[in-house]
Design a protein around this motif. Structure first.
Motif, PDB file in Angstrom:
ATOM      1  N   MET A   1     -61.897  56.727  13.911  1.00 35.37           N
ATOM      2  CA  MET A   1     -60.664  57.050  14.601  1.00 35.37           C
ATOM      3  C   MET A   1     -59.487  56.514  13.781  1.00 35.37           C
ATOM      4  SD  MET A   1     -59.518  56.213  18.525  1.00 35.37           S
ATOM      5  CE  MET A   1     -60.724  57.286  19.246  1.00 35.37           C
ATOM      6  N   ALA A   2     -58.437  57.306  13.716  1.00 40.33           N
ATOM      7  CA  ALA A   2     -57.255  56.929  12.937  1.00 40.33           C
ATOM      8  C   ALA A   2     -56.513  55.775  13.603  1.00 40.33           C
ATOM      9  CB  ALA A   2     -56.335  58.139  12.798  1.00 40.33           C
ATOM     10  N   ASP A   3     -55.729  55.055  12.801  1.00 41.01           N
ATOM     11  CA  ASP A   3     -54.923  53.952  13.323  1.00 41.01           C
ATOM     12  C   ASP A   3     -53.741  54.448  14.149  1.00 41.01           C
ATOM     13  OD1 ASP A   3     -56.565  52.114  12.100  1.00 41.01           O
ATOM     14  OD2 ASP A   3     -55.301  51.945  10.323  1.00 41.01           O
ATOM     15  N   ALA A   4     -53.393  55.725  13.992  1.00 46.59           N
ATOM     16  CA  ALA A   4     -52.305  56.326  14.764  1.00 46.59           C
ATOM     17  C   ALA A   4     -52.754  57.708  15.218  1.00 46.59           C
ATOM     18  CB  ALA A   4     -51.048  56.433  13.919  1.00 46.59           C
ATOM     19  N   GLN A   5     -52.536  57.974  16.479  1.00 41.78           N
ATOM     20  CA  GLN A   5     -52.921  59.264  17.041  1.00 41.78           C
ATOM     21  C   GLN A   5     -51.784  59.832  17.881  1.00 41.78           C
ATOM     22  OE1 GLN A   5     -55.144  56.599  18.436  1.00 41.78           O
ATOM     23  NE2 GLN A   5     -56.210  56.522  16.500  1.00 41.78           N
ATOM     24  N   ILE A   6     -51.794  61.154  17.981  1.00 37.15           N
ATOM     25  CA  ILE A   6     -50.919  61.873  18.897  1.00 37.15           C
ATOM     26  C   ILE A   6     -51.820  62.746  19.741  1.00 37.15           C
ATOM     27  CG2 ILE A   6     -49.132  63.635  19.131  1.00 37.15           C
ATOM     28  CD1 ILE A   6     -48.046  62.662  16.394  1.00 37.15           C
ATOM     29  N   THR A   7     -51.692  62.615  21.042  1.00 39.70           N
ATOM     30  CA  THR A   7     -52.443  63.453  21.955  1.00 39.70           C
ATOM     31  C   THR A   7     -51.482  64.441  22.592  1.00 39.70           C
ATOM     32  OG1 THR A   7     -54.011  61.667  22.407  1.00 39.70           O
ATOM     33  CG2 THR A   7     -53.952  63.489  23.967  1.00 39.70           C
ATOM     34  N   LEU A   8     -51.791  65.727  22.446  1.00 38.41           N
ATOM     35  CA  LEU A   8     -51.003  66.786  23.055  1.00 38.41           C
ATOM     36  C   LEU A   8     -51.641  67.194  24.368  1.00 38.41           C
ATOM     37  CD1 LEU A   8     -50.422  69.082  19.934  1.00 38.41           C
ATOM     38  CD2 LEU A   8     -48.813  67.455  20.939  1.00 38.41           C
ATOM     39  N   ALA A   9     -50.811  67.443  25.364  1.00 41.50           N
ATOM     40  CA  ALA A   9     -51.296  67.897  26.669  1.00 41.50           C
ATOM     41  C   ALA A   9     -50.284  68.877  27.232  1.00 41.50           C
ATOM     42  CB  ALA A   9     -51.475  66.706  27.613  1.00 41.50           C
ATOM     43  N   TYR A  10     -50.654  69.508  28.319  1.00 36.97           N
ATOM     44  CA  TYR A  10     -49.731  70.427  28.982  1.00 36.97           C
ATOM     45  C   TYR A  10     -49.356  69.843  30.331  1.00 36.97           C
ATOM     46  CZ  TYR A  10     -47.522  74.579  30.752  1.00 36.97           C
ATOM     47  OH  TYR A  10     -46.598  75.450  31.259  1.00 36.97           O
ATOM     48  N   GLY A  11     -48.073  69.639  30.521  1.00 41.92           N
ATOM     49  CA  GLY A  11     -47.559  69.137  31.787  1.00 41.92           C
ATOM     50  C   GLY A  11     -47.113  70.300  32.661  1.00 41.92           C
ATOM     51  N   ARG A  12     -47.505  70.303  33.887  1.00 43.63           N
ATOM     52  CA  ARG A  12     -47.181  71.375  34.823  1.00 43.63           C
ATOM     53  C   ARG A  12     -45.679  71.632  34.897  1.00 43.63           C
ATOM     54  NH1 ARG A  12     -49.594  69.434  39.527  1.00 43.63           N
ATOM     55  NH2 ARG A  12     -47.768  68.130  39.756  1.00 43.63           N
ATOM     56  N   ASP A  13     -44.900  70.576  34.949  1.00 46.51           N
ATOM     57  CA  ASP A  13     -43.449  70.711  35.093  1.00 46.51           C
ATOM     58  C   ASP A  13     -42.704  70.637  33.770  1.00 46.51           C
ATOM     59  OD1 ASP A  13     -43.829  70.805  37.880  1.00 46.51           O
ATOM     60  OD2 ASP A  13     -43.679  68.623  38.041  1.00 46.51           O
ATOM     61  N   THR A  14     -43.345  70.128  32.733  1.00 46.79           N
ATOM     62  CA  THR A  14     -42.634  69.839  31.487  1.00 46.79           C
ATOM     63  C   THR A  14     -43.098  70.636  30.281  1.00 46.79           C
ATOM     64  OG1 THR A  14     -44.128  67.994  31.130  1.00 46.79           O
ATOM     65  CG2 THR A  14     -42.020  67.483  32.167  1.00 46.79           C
ATOM     66  N   GLY A  15     -44.168  71.378  30.375  1.00 47.05           N
ATOM     67  CA  GLY A  15     -44.689  72.113  29.221  1.00 47.05           C
ATOM     68  C   GLY A  15     -45.488  71.205  28.315  1.00 47.05           C
ATOM     69  N   ILE A  16     -45.378  71.417  27.014  1.00 48.82           N
ATOM     70  CA  ILE A  16     -46.160  70.629  26.053  1.00 48.82           C
ATOM     71  C   ILE A  16     -45.587  69.223  25.959  1.00 48.82           C
ATOM     72  CG2 ILE A  16     -46.872  70.408  23.644  1.00 48.82           C
ATOM     73  CD1 ILE A  16     -46.798  73.456  23.461  1.00 48.82           C
ATOM     74  N   VAL A  17     -46.465  68.256  26.132  1.00 50.17           N
ATOM     75  CA  VAL A  17     -46.080  66.849  26.015  1.00 50.17           C
ATOM     76  C   VAL A  17     -46.964  66.194  24.962  1.00 50.17           C
ATOM     77  CG1 VAL A  17     -45.228  66.645  28.380  1.00 50.17           C
ATOM     78  CG2 VAL A  17     -47.614  66.145  27.905  1.00 50.17           C
ATOM     79  N   ALA A  18     -46.463  65.116  24.376  1.00 43.37           N
ATOM     80  CA  ALA A  18     -47.204  64.411  23.327  1.00 43.37           C
ATOM     81  C   ALA A  18     -47.045  62.916  23.526  1.00 43.37           C
ATOM     82  CB  ALA A  18     -46.679  64.814  21.957  1.00 43.37           C
ATOM     83  N   ILE A  19     -48.145  62.208  23.347  1.00 42.19           N
ATOM     84  CA  ILE A  19     -48.139  60.758  23.481  1.00 42.19           C
ATOM     85  C   ILE A  19     -48.679  60.169  22.180  1.00 42.19           C
ATOM     86  CG2 ILE A  19     -49.042  58.782  24.759  1.00 42.19           C
ATOM     87  CD1 ILE A  19     -49.370  60.733  27.165  1.00 42.19           C
ATOM     88  N   GLY A  20     -47.861  59.333  21.548  1.00 43.59           N
ATOM     89  CA  GLY A  20     -48.282  58.643  20.332  1.00 43.59           C
ATOM     90  C   GLY A  20     -48.907  57.307  20.694  1.00 43.59           C
ATOM     91  N   HIS A  21     -50.032  56.998  20.066  1.00 47.80           N
ATOM     92  CA  HIS A  21     -50.710  55.739  20.383  1.00 47.80           C
ATOM     93  C   HIS A  21     -51.534  55.271  19.195  1.00 47.80           C
ATOM     94  CE1 HIS A  21     -54.446  58.084  21.254  1.00 47.80           C
ATOM     95  NE2 HIS A  21     -53.568  58.994  21.595  1.00 47.80           N
ATOM     96  N   GLY A  22     -52.120  54.116  19.330  1.00 47.17           N
ATOM     97  CA  GLY A  22     -52.905  53.506  18.255  1.00 47.17           C
ATOM     98  C   GLY A  22     -52.167  52.319  17.663  1.00 47.17           C
ATOM     99  N   GLU A  23     -52.819  51.627  16.753  1.00 48.88           N
ATOM    100  CA  GLU A  23     -52.225  50.446  16.130  1.00 48.88           C
ATOM    101  C   GLU A  23     -50.942  50.779  15.376  1.00 48.88           C
ATOM    102  OE1 GLU A  23     -54.923  48.110  13.783  1.00 48.88           O
ATOM    103  OE2 GLU A  23     -56.488  48.235  15.305  1.00 48.88           O
ATOM    104  N   ARG A  24     -50.883  51.942  14.782  1.00 48.63           N
ATOM    105  CA  ARG A  24     -49.695  52.372  14.046  1.00 48.63           C
ATOM    106  C   ARG A  24     -48.936  53.433  14.853  1.00 48.63           C
ATOM    107  NH1 ARG A  24     -51.241  55.175   9.833  1.00 48.63           N
ATOM    108  NH2 ARG A  24     -49.116  55.275   9.072  1.00 48.63           N
ATOM    109  N   TYR A  25     -48.740  53.187  16.122  1.00 53.72           N
ATOM    110  CA  TYR A  25     -48.104  54.168  17.007  1.00 53.72           C
ATOM    111  C   TYR A  25     -46.701  54.548  16.539  1.00 53.72           C
ATOM    112  CZ  TYR A  25     -45.400  50.333  19.010  1.00 53.72           C
ATOM    113  OH  TYR A  25     -44.550  49.274  19.166  1.00 53.72           O
TER     114      TYR A  25
END
Length: 95
Positions: A1-25
């Motif tokens: 697993m990478a030290d930095a990740q971005i997870t894309l999801a679909y929000g019902r009210d907001t459309g495409i959302v992205a959350i950055g996480h990991g040690e190098r967020y």
């Protein structure tokens, strides 16, 4: 697993959302900002475009920036947690 990740999801009210996480967020956040995603007050990044072609171009740009920053991008098959939180909040009494 990478030290930095971005997870894309679909929000019902907001459309495409992205959350950055990991040690190098911070690298994930830099890639998101550089590609045109906008951070909300909740530190969740939102895709500002409603147009389908513009959204595709922004996500493709995100992949290029993420690769340059050494960030792994994945998509979530789960419901966006922000939608769940809003659903629960609507059931609680008061404001």
């Amino acid at each position: 697993m990478a030290d930095a990740q971005i997870t894309l999801a679909y929000g019902r009210d907001t459309g495409i959302v992205a959350i950055g996480h990991g040690e190098r967020y911070k690298a994930a956040h830099q890639a998101l900002a550089a590609s045109g995603f906008r951070r909300g007050d909740d530190w969740v990044y939102h895709l500002p475009n409603a147009d389908e072609d513009a959204s595709r171009a922004t996500v493709a740009d995100l992949i290029r920036h993420a690769t340059a920053h050494g960030v792994e991008v994945t998509t979530s098959s789960r419901r966006f947690i922000g939608d769940t939180a809003r659903d629960i909040a609507r059931l609680l009494p008061g404001q």
